[in-house]
Scaffold this motif. Structure first.
Motif, short mmCIF file in Angstrom:
data_model
loop_
_atom_site.label_atom_id
_atom_site.label_comp_id
_atom_site.label_asym_id
_atom_site.label_seq_id
_atom_site.Cartn_x
_atom_site.Cartn_y
_atom_site.Cartn_z
N ASP A 93 0.83 -1.21 0.00
CA ASP A 93 0.00 0.00 0.00
C ASP A 93 0.86 1.26 0.00
O ASP A 93 0.62 2.18 -0.76
N ASP A 94 1.88 1.30 0.86
CA ASP A 94 2.71 2.50 0.89
C ASP A 94 3.57 2.59 -0.37
O ASP A 94 3.87 3.67 -0.84
N GLY A 95 3.93 1.45 -0.95
CA GLY A 95 4.68 1.47 -2.20
C GLY A 95 3.86 2.03 -3.35
O GLY A 95 4.34 2.81 -4.15
N GLU A 96 2.60 1.64 -3.41
CA GLU A 96 1.71 2.17 -4.45
C GLU A 96 1.48 3.67 -4.26
O GLU A 96 1.47 4.42 -5.22
N GLU A 97 1.29 4.09 -3.01
CA GLU A 97 1.09 5.52 -2.75
C GLU A 97 2.36 6.30 -3.06
O GLU A 97 2.32 7.38 -3.65
N ARG A 98 3.51 5.76 -2.69
CA ARG A 98 4.79 6.42 -2.99
C ARG A 98 4.96 6.54 -4.51
O ARG A 98 5.34 7.59 -5.01
N LEU A 99 4.64 5.46 -5.24
CA LEU A 99 4.75 5.50 -6.69
C LEU A 99 3.79 6.54 -7.27
O LEU A 99 4.16 7.29 -8.17
N ARG A 100 2.57 6.61 -6.75
CA ARG A 100 1.60 7.59 -7.23
C ARG A 100 2.15 9.01 -7.03
O ARG A 100 2.06 9.85 -7.93
N ARG A 101 2.76 9.25 -5.90
CA ARG A 101 3.30 10.58 -5.62
C ARG A 101 4.52 10.88 -6.47
O ARG A 101 4.68 12.00 -6.97
N VAL A 102 5.38 9.89 -6.66
CA VAL A 102 6.54 10.08 -7.55
C VAL A 102 6.05 10.38 -8.95
O VAL A 102 6.56 11.26 -9.64
N ARG A 103 5.00 9.67 -9.39
CA ARG A 103 4.45 9.92 -10.72
C ARG A 103 3.90 11.33 -10.83
O ARG A 103 4.04 11.97 -11.87
N LEU A 152 12.55 8.18 -14.25
CA LEU A 152 11.49 9.19 -14.20
C LEU A 152 10.85 9.38 -15.57
O LEU A 152 9.66 9.68 -15.66
N THR A 153 11.62 9.19 -16.63
CA THR A 153 11.06 9.28 -17.99
C THR A 153 10.00 8.20 -18.20
O THR A 153 8.98 8.45 -18.84
N ILE A 154 10.24 7.03 -17.65
CA ILE A 154 9.23 5.96 -17.75
C ILE A 154 7.92 6.45 -17.16
O ILE A 154 6.85 6.23 -17.73
N HIS A 155 8.00 7.13 -16.02
CA HIS A 155 6.78 7.63 -15.39
C HIS A 155 6.12 8.73 -16.21
O HIS A 155 4.90 8.81 -16.27
N THR A 158 4.22 7.08 -19.45
CA THR A 158 3.19 6.05 -19.30
C THR A 158 2.01 6.60 -18.52
O THR A 158 2.13 7.57 -17.79
N ASN A 159 0.87 5.93 -18.67
CA ASN A 159 -0.27 6.30 -17.85
C ASN A 159 -0.24 5.47 -16.57
O ASN A 159 0.60 4.58 -16.42
N ASP A 160 -1.14 5.74 -15.66
CA ASP A 160 -1.12 5.08 -14.35
C ASP A 160 -1.18 3.56 -14.45
O ASP A 160 -0.48 2.87 -13.72
N ASP A 161 -2.01 3.04 -15.34
CA ASP A 161 -2.16 1.59 -15.44
C ASP A 161 -0.93 0.90 -16.04
O ASP A 161 -0.66 -0.25 -15.74
N ASP A 162 -0.20 1.62 -16.88
CA ASP A 162 0.94 1.01 -17.57
C ASP A 162 2.27 1.26 -16.88
O ASP A 162 3.29 0.69 -17.28
N ALA A 163 2.30 2.09 -15.85
CA ALA A 163 3.58 2.49 -15.23
C ALA A 163 4.33 1.31 -14.63
O ALA A 163 5.51 1.11 -14.92
N ILE A 164 3.67 0.53 -13.78
CA ILE A 164 4.37 -0.58 -13.13
C ILE A 164 4.79 -1.63 -14.15
O ILE A 164 5.96 -2.05 -14.14
N PRO A 165 3.91 -2.07 -15.07
CA PRO A 165 4.39 -3.03 -16.07
C PRO A 165 5.54 -2.49 -16.91
O PRO A 165 6.49 -3.23 -17.21
#
Length: 191
Positions: A93-103, A152-155, A158-165
């Motif tokens: 959960d905190d990893g997903e939130e951290r990723l959302r904020r980094v994005r 950071l360029t990857i972020h 990409t859109n939210d759904d494609d960022a992690i893949p």
């Protein structure tokens, strides 16, 4: 005017403003954000804002500093394959939130904040466990900035759904594995 009353467990001043900062950034580019937007989202007043922060830039710096970016370094220094580390780190959960904020910071929405994020990521990577700054070689400093900029360029691309893949695919590629190997080398040198 009396002091605000908080219910048990409610965030107080600085934390409320930091949470509000992320809420507003999700809706509006940083370049168009105002203190008034943050104050309204925090349901606080301007006096409280200026008691804790000198400006919107000061709040942004505090919000980025509040991200547990050192956890990213620790995760990559394990001997596990990069895809496994990233998948495990980002699936919490905190990893997903951290990723959302980094994005949010790396996206077109927060382009003015990308250099600040890069600065904090480089600092997280170049500090040892006690918080001392390690002297990086010029080559390591260049490599660190290059890899962080690429991630950071990857972020940004990409859109939210494609960022992690997309990130996992990159980390599984030969270039991604070479980048992680260099990050591990830099991290071990600064440990």
């Amino acid at each position: 005017m009396g002091r605000p009353r908080y219910a048990p467990g409610d965030p107080h001043g600085p934390e409320r403003f930091i949470n509000a900062f992320w809420q507003v950034l999700a809706r509006k580019p940083y370049e168009r954000m105002s203190v008034r937007d943050v104050v309204a989202a925090a349901e606080m007043n301007k006096n409280s804002f200026y008691y804790h922060f000198t400006s919107l830039d000061d709040l942004a710096e505090s919000a980025v500093a509040d991200l547990p970016l050192h956890n990213i370094k620790q995760a990559f220094l394990t001997e596990e394959p990069p895809r496994t580390v990233a998948s495990r780190t980002l699936s919490t959960d905190d990893g997903e939130e951290r990723l959302r904020r980094v994005r949010l910071l790396a996206s077109r929405n927060g382009t003015a904040l990308t250099p600040l994020l890069e600065q904090f990521l480089v600092a997280a990577w170049s500090h040892d466990e006690e918080g001392h700054t390690a002297a990086l070689s010029a080559d390591d400093e260049i490599a660190l900035n290059f890899v962080i900029g690429g991630m950071l360029t990857i972020h940004r691309r990409t859109n939210d759904d494609d960022a992690i893949p997309a990130l996992l695919n990159f980390l599984g590629s030969a270039l991604g594995q070479a980048c992680v190997a260099r990050l591990r080398h830099i991290g071990e040198a600064s440990a």
